[in-house]
Design an enzyme around this catalytic site. Structure first.
Site, PDB file in Angstrom:
ATOM      1  N   HIS A 144     -23.798  23.741 -12.619  1.00 30.88           N
ATOM      2  CA  HIS A 144     -23.580  22.502 -13.372  1.00 30.88           C
ATOM      3  C   HIS A 144     -24.407  20.908 -13.595  1.00 30.88           C
ATOM      4  CE1 HIS A 144     -22.515  20.188 -10.042  1.00 30.88           C
ATOM      5  NE2 HIS A 144     -22.819  18.722 -10.767  1.00 30.88           N
ATOM      6  N   ASP A 174     -20.139  27.803  -8.616  1.00 32.06           N
ATOM      7  CA  ASP A 174     -21.452  26.310  -9.506  1.00 32.06           C
ATOM      8  C   ASP A 174     -22.459  26.587  -9.070  1.00 32.06           C
ATOM      9  OD1 ASP A 174     -21.582  24.331 -10.600  1.00 32.06           O
ATOM     10  OD2 ASP A 174     -21.181  22.350  -9.440  1.00 32.06           O
ATOM     11  N   GLY A 246     -26.239  12.524  -9.712  1.00 29.01           N
ATOM     12  CA  GLY A 246     -28.126  13.936  -9.263  1.00 29.01           C
ATOM     13  C   GLY A 246     -28.624  13.788  -7.979  1.00 29.01           C
ATOM     14  N   ASN A 247     -27.336  14.031  -6.773  1.00 26.39           N
ATOM     15  CA  ASN A 247     -27.537  14.826  -5.841  1.00 26.39           C
ATOM     16  C   ASN A 247     -27.426  15.940  -6.814  1.00 26.39           C
ATOM     17  OD1 ASN A 247     -26.506  11.643  -4.033  1.00 26.39           O
ATOM     18  ND2 ASN A 247     -28.172  13.509  -2.695  1.00 26.39           N
ATOM     19  N   SER A 248     -26.604  16.553  -7.257  1.00 22.88           N
ATOM     20  CA  SER A 248     -25.811  17.591  -6.710  1.00 22.88           C
ATOM     21  C   SER A 248     -27.032  18.863  -7.113  1.00 22.88           C
ATOM     22  CB  SER A 248     -25.758  18.320  -8.288  1.00 22.88           C
ATOM     23  OG  SER A 248     -24.053  17.022  -8.711  1.00 22.88           O
ATOM     24  N   GLY A 304      -5.496  41.773  -9.782  1.00 27.17           N
ATOM     25  CA  GLY A 304      -5.077  42.093 -10.929  1.00 27.17           C
ATOM     26  C   GLY A 304      -3.638  40.872 -10.368  1.00 27.17           C
ATOM     27  N   VAL A 305      -3.237  39.724 -10.192  1.00 28.17           N
ATOM     28  CA  VAL A 305      -2.114  39.193  -9.678  1.00 28.17           C
ATOM     29  C   VAL A 305      -2.452  38.259  -9.707  1.00 28.17           C
ATOM     30  CG1 VAL A 305      -1.619  41.630  -8.374  1.00 28.17           C
ATOM     31  CG2 VAL A 305      -2.694  38.957  -6.851  1.00 28.17           C
TER      32      VAL A 305
END
Length: 515
Positions: A144, A174, A246-248, A304-305
């Protein structure tokens, strides 16, 4: 009427004073003893004196536990932590004059208040953190931080600013991998074993909160395996080391200097740190980064469930002994699950011998396997015995309708407002009658008790837009909802098609904010 909170505070304060009185009275500084008490103390003084001295000696000889200092650790790892600046070109709103185009008033208005040459694209910048994982310049950060960026720059600890290439991104976890060319070998950090991190262990976070540059905070691991409803693979470390916007993408260290997590999100009613942060475990980072480095994307197994949890009432209704496992609500046609004979109503209790306690376990286990892998599912149908089902996994495609997977993955905003999304095409194949040419994202599921449920969203609603922004599919809708719910805004306006009529529905967003 008295305030219950004040009463509790008064009681707690009174208890503190009573404890202080008891401790202080023994020391003799709150009140002098009476004559009778003094006689008793004198008579028993000799007998008690030696015991008091022994106790004092024991207390003095007890080991003193000192809090750790982090200066040496930080000095060792800080050179490999970087600041990331992502720039996105944003089209400016088209200029509009309130007067008829070409009229004298229009020309005058444009001259003094407008932009005669038309709208110009503007640059929007996002700041984040990252860390170098090898001497050649590979850098880990959050997806992100760089999602949608037209250019990315990395500022090293020594002040050098370098252009970065986005090698690959994985929105589902992410994570993103960047590459810089520095012309020399760079300091780097090792990814540690996050499975060894225990609640109560000390941790140190480094990053770039609010653009302040290298900032160090410390705390402990508060919990493991946290599900913050950001996707089906949630398995976060919860920490109380303060992290902010900003720590991301910044690293979370153990005391041995190895990276045990990537700081990603915070829980906050206000947008600032309240001591509840979340980091992606390093063992998951290793798996994702390896694939991003090799191919620029991540391939995951696909079953596929659509599944849901089994609570006590559901277990009773299905005549199950235990309220656990993943209940199959829907099987996608021609999927590996369909070919293996799995049906709606089956409960998956294990994958390859590993216990499945709920839908999240199933999603993570299947996603961790390579496409083409054959594995054995343990299932139970109704009150029958468990049986083993052999299934060969396909490849999870980004374009697949999310109704064919566990609710809550990338095309879903279930974590933020409580809905699962599907494409219009898939909804049409499932029998939903929509006007020709409809574009948007179909609400495939609404989590009970969620913000979406409280707002009145219904299965079968078609989200045409978020605010004034039109959306053409589940991924655009999920992205738009995330953006609309960020920046301190508490509610998201959805333009919805329901029974042939367009309406707006205001939904209050969740509180798990990206760091």
């Amino acid at each position: 009427m008295s305030n219950p909170t004040n009463r509790r505070r008064s009681a707690a304060f009174a208890a503190f004073l009573l404890a202080g009185t008891a401790l202080g009275g023994g020391a003799g500084w709150l009140a002098a003893p009476t004559h009778a008490e003094a006689q008793v103390q004198t008579q028993g003084g000799q007998a008690q004196g030696s015991q008091v001295q022994q106790n004092a000696s024991a207390q003095l000889s007890a080991p003193q536990v000192a809090l750790p200092g982090f200066g040496d650790l930080v000095a060792r790892v800080k050179p490999a932590v970087v600041t990331i600046t992502a720039t996105e070109r944003v089209e400016a709103e088209p200029f509009r004059s309130p007067f008829p185009e070409g009229s004298p008033q229009d020309r005058m208005f444009r001259r003094y208040f407008g932009a005669p040459e038309g709208s110009r694209p503007q640059a929007a910048q996002a700041l984040g953190s990252g860390f170098i994982i090898d001497a050649g310049g590979d850098i880990v950060t959050n997806n992100h931080v760089v999602d949608g960026a037209s250019s990315v720059k990395v500022t090293l600890d020594d002040g050098r600013e370098l252009s970065a290439k986005v090698v690959g991104r994985d929105p589902r976890t992410d994570l993103a991998l960047l590459k810089v060319e520095a012309g020399d070998k760079l300091p780097f950090l090792n990814l540690g074993n996050s499975d060894k991190a225990r609640p109560g262990d000390w941790v140190v976070a480094l990053g770039n909160p609010y653009g302040l540059g290298g900032t160090v905070t410390a705390g402990i691991v508060s919990a493991r395996g946290r599900d913050i409803h950001s996707g089906p693979y949630d398995d976060f470390l919860q920490i109380d080391a303060p992290i902010n916007r900003g720590n991301s993408g910044g690293p979370l260290f153990g005391l041995d200097g190895s990276v045990i997590g990537v700081n990603t999100a915070i829980f906050s009613p206000s947008g600032g740190s309240i001591g509840i942060g979340f980091a992606i475990p390093s063992n998951l980072v290793k798996t994702v980064v390896t694939q991003l480095k090799e191919s620029g994307h991540v391939e995951r197994g696909f079953l596929g469930v659509t599944t849901q949890p089994v609570d006590a009432t559901m277990a009773e209704a299905l005549n199950l002994k235990n309220a656990d496992g993943a209940l199959v609500a829907q099987v996608q046609p021609n999927s590996p699950a369909a070919e293996a004979g799995i049906k709606a109503g089956d409960v998956v209790t294990a994958v390859g011998g590993t216990r499945v306690s709920g839908p999240r376990d199933l999603a993570r286990l299947i996603a961790s396997m390579a496409p083409g892998t054959s594995t054995e599912l343990t299932t139970r149908r109704g009150g029958g015995d468990q049986k083993q089902v052999e299934v060969k996994l396909a490849t999870l495609q980004d374009g697949k309708a999310k109704a064919g997977q566990q609710a809550g993955d990338e095309g879903s905003e279930r974590g933020r407002i409580g809905i699962g999304l599907a494409s219009v095409e898939e909804a049409g194949r499932a029998g939903l009658d929509l006007p020709q040419g409809t574009e948007g994202a179909v609400v495939a599921q609404v989590r009970p008790g969620s913000p979406a449920a409280e707002a009145g969203l219904q299965t079968g609603d078609v989200i045409l837009g978020v605010g004034d922004r039109a959306v053409k599919g589940p991924e655009q809708a999920a992205s738009a909802i995330r953006e609309a719910g960020s920046g301190g805004k508490g509610a998201v306006a959805l333009r919805v098609l329901r029974d042939g009529q367009q309406i707006f529905v205001a939904v209050r967003a969740g509180q798990a904010n990206k760091g």
